[in-house]
Design an enzyme around this catalytic site. Structure first.
Site, PDB file in Angstrom:
ATOM      1  N   ASP A  62       7.458   2.784 -50.833  1.00 21.19           N
ATOM      2  CA  ASP A  62       7.174   1.416 -50.394  1.00 21.19           C
ATOM      3  C   ASP A  62       6.811   0.609 -51.649  1.00 21.19           C
ATOM      4  O   ASP A  62       6.478   1.201 -52.690  1.00 21.19           O
ATOM      5  CB  ASP A  62       5.986   1.477 -49.412  1.00 21.19           C
ATOM      6  CG  ASP A  62       5.416   0.121 -49.128  1.00 21.19           C
ATOM      7  OD1 ASP A  62       6.195  -0.786 -48.798  1.00 21.19           O
ATOM      8  OD2 ASP A  62       4.180  -0.049 -49.241  1.00 21.19           O
ATOM      9  N   ASP A  83       4.964  -3.088 -51.658  1.00 21.06           N
ATOM     10  CA  ASP A  83       3.705  -3.842 -51.569  1.00 21.06           C
ATOM     11  C   ASP A  83       2.533  -2.923 -51.190  1.00 21.06           C
ATOM     12  O   ASP A  83       2.555  -2.263 -50.153  1.00 21.06           O
ATOM     13  CB  ASP A  83       3.836  -4.958 -50.528  1.00 21.06           C
ATOM     14  CG  ASP A  83       4.809  -6.026 -50.992  1.00 21.06           C
ATOM     15  OD1 ASP A  83       4.583  -6.579 -52.076  1.00 21.06           O
ATOM     16  OD2 ASP A  83       5.794  -6.278 -50.284  1.00 21.06           O
TER      17      ASP A  83
HETATM   18  C1  XBP Z   1       4.917  -5.745 -47.074  1.00 20.59           C
HETATM   19  C2  XBP Z   1       5.044  -7.011 -46.371  1.00 20.59           C
HETATM   20  C3  XBP Z   1       5.658  -8.118 -47.038  1.00 20.59           C
HETATM   21  C4  XBP Z   1       4.896  -9.004 -47.947  1.00 20.59           C
HETATM   22  C5  XBP Z   1       5.635 -10.320 -48.022  1.00 20.59           C
HETATM   23  O1  XBP Z   1       5.041  -4.668 -46.147  1.00 20.59           O
HETATM   24  O2  XBP Z   1       4.756  -7.116 -45.211  1.00 20.59           O
HETATM   25  O3  XBP Z   1       6.029  -8.950 -45.982  1.00 20.59           O
HETATM   26  O4  XBP Z   1       3.592  -9.198 -47.448  1.00 20.59           O
HETATM   27  O5  XBP Z   1       6.945 -10.165 -48.417  1.00 20.59           O
HETATM   28  P1  XBP Z   1       5.384  -3.190 -46.642  1.00 20.59           P
HETATM   29  P2  XBP Z   1       8.048 -11.282 -48.045  1.00 20.59           P
HETATM   30  O6  XBP Z   1       4.549  -2.908 -47.839  1.00 20.59           O
HETATM   31  O7  XBP Z   1       4.992  -2.326 -45.480  1.00 20.59           O
HETATM   32  O8  XBP Z   1       6.860  -3.120 -46.914  1.00 20.59           O
HETATM   33  O9  XBP Z   1       7.361 -12.614 -47.983  1.00 20.59           O
HETATM   34  O10 XBP Z   1       9.059 -11.194 -49.169  1.00 20.59           O
HETATM   35  O11 XBP Z   1       8.678 -10.938 -46.718  1.00 20.59           O
HETATM   36 MG    MG Z   2       3.030  -1.510 -48.200  1.00 23.37          MG
END
Ligand code: XBP
Ligand code: MG
Length: 242
Positions: free
Chosen positions: A28, A30
């Site tokens: 993953d 973020d």
């Molecule tokens: C990460 C997210 C992303 C970011 C925003 O989830 O939910 O939406 O917060 O990104 P994960 P965007 O780590 O579970 O993948 O604004 O580019 O959608």
């Molecule tokens: Mg995440």
């Protein structure tokens, strides 16, 4: 107490085996590769200002909103949550999100967010072992480029066998789609891989695809339920000895 210690030893042993023996490690982005969510939050708020909206997401509101994965979906959820009629059309949400993405990518590309402890070491060790690396994320493709270009260098894409971003699948996490797409592109079965995640939504997504999950706890999801994970650590540097 002995039982608790024995159980945690077993979890650690299983995690170590999966890290070393899996054909591919699927990351993953973020919260897992870097603590990006504060940068996302500030970028959303900057976009609201630029669009003339009087919205401002504080940390506590953002923690709740993070249950909704994906930036466009999060904006829409907030718009509906406020009660009354929605302010934004779908086209306006796309436009607002584009502003947010530009602000976010600029901030990240200027070196605003380092990789978390242990991340680069695990990526390098896996490459040395001949394992494949992949990315399964909800965020937009340009955001991955900004983060990994700034941290791993301009040839960062060579590190990864495949990268699947949120808008490339029909349902975002906690649906398993992004992980199923990665498995299909790698031509591997779920049990040959290990997913590295930071949130319950991510855990549910990877588990839904049948992939075992290692959790690296992050700032916003520290209190999530990770009981279905193989192991949960505070960061990946805890596994440096493997
Ligand atoms: C990460 C997210 C992303 C970011 C925003 O989830 O939910 O939406 O917060 O990104 P994960 P965007 O780590 O579970 O993948 O604004 O580019 O959608
Ligand atoms: Mg995440």
């Amino acid at each position: 107490m002995d039982d608790v210690l024995a159980a945690s030893r077993l979890r650690l042993d299983r995690a170590e085996k999966l890290i070393v023996q899996s054909q591919a490690l699927i990351f993953d982005v973020d919260g897992t590769l870097a603590e990006t969510e504060e940068v996302h939050r500030q970028a959303f708020n900057a976009a609201f200002v630029r669009a003339g909206l009087d919205w401002c997401w504080g940390r506590s509101v953002y923690k709740d909103l993070l249950r909704v994965t994906g930036g466009k979906e999060r904006i829409r959820a907030f718009d509906r949550l406020r009660g009354g009629a929605s302010v934004l059309s779908d086209a306006e949400i796309v436009e607002l999100h584009q502003i947010k993405t530009t602000v976010y990518a600029e901030s990240i590309a200027s070196g605003g967010c380092p990789l978390r402890p242990g991340v680069e070491a695990l990526l390098s060790a896996a490459r040395t072992r001949g394992q494949r690396l992949a990315i399964a994320t909800t965020t937009s493709r340009g955001n991955i480029d900004a983060l990994l270009g700034a941290t791993l260098g301009k040839h960062w894409e060579d590190w990864f066998a495949t990268i699947v971003a949120g808008d490339e699948v029909s349902k975002k996490k906690p649906a398993p789609d992004v992980y199923l797409e990665v498995l299909s592109r790698l031509n591997l079965s779920a049990s040959e891989c290990l997913a590295i995640e930071d949130s319950e939504n991510g855990l549910v997504a990877a588990s839904g695809a049948g992939i075992p999950v290692l959790i690296s706890r992050s700032a916003y999801f520290r209190d999530d339920d990770f009981s279905a994970a193989v192991l949960a650590v505070d960061d990946l540097s805890e596994l440096a000895g493997i």
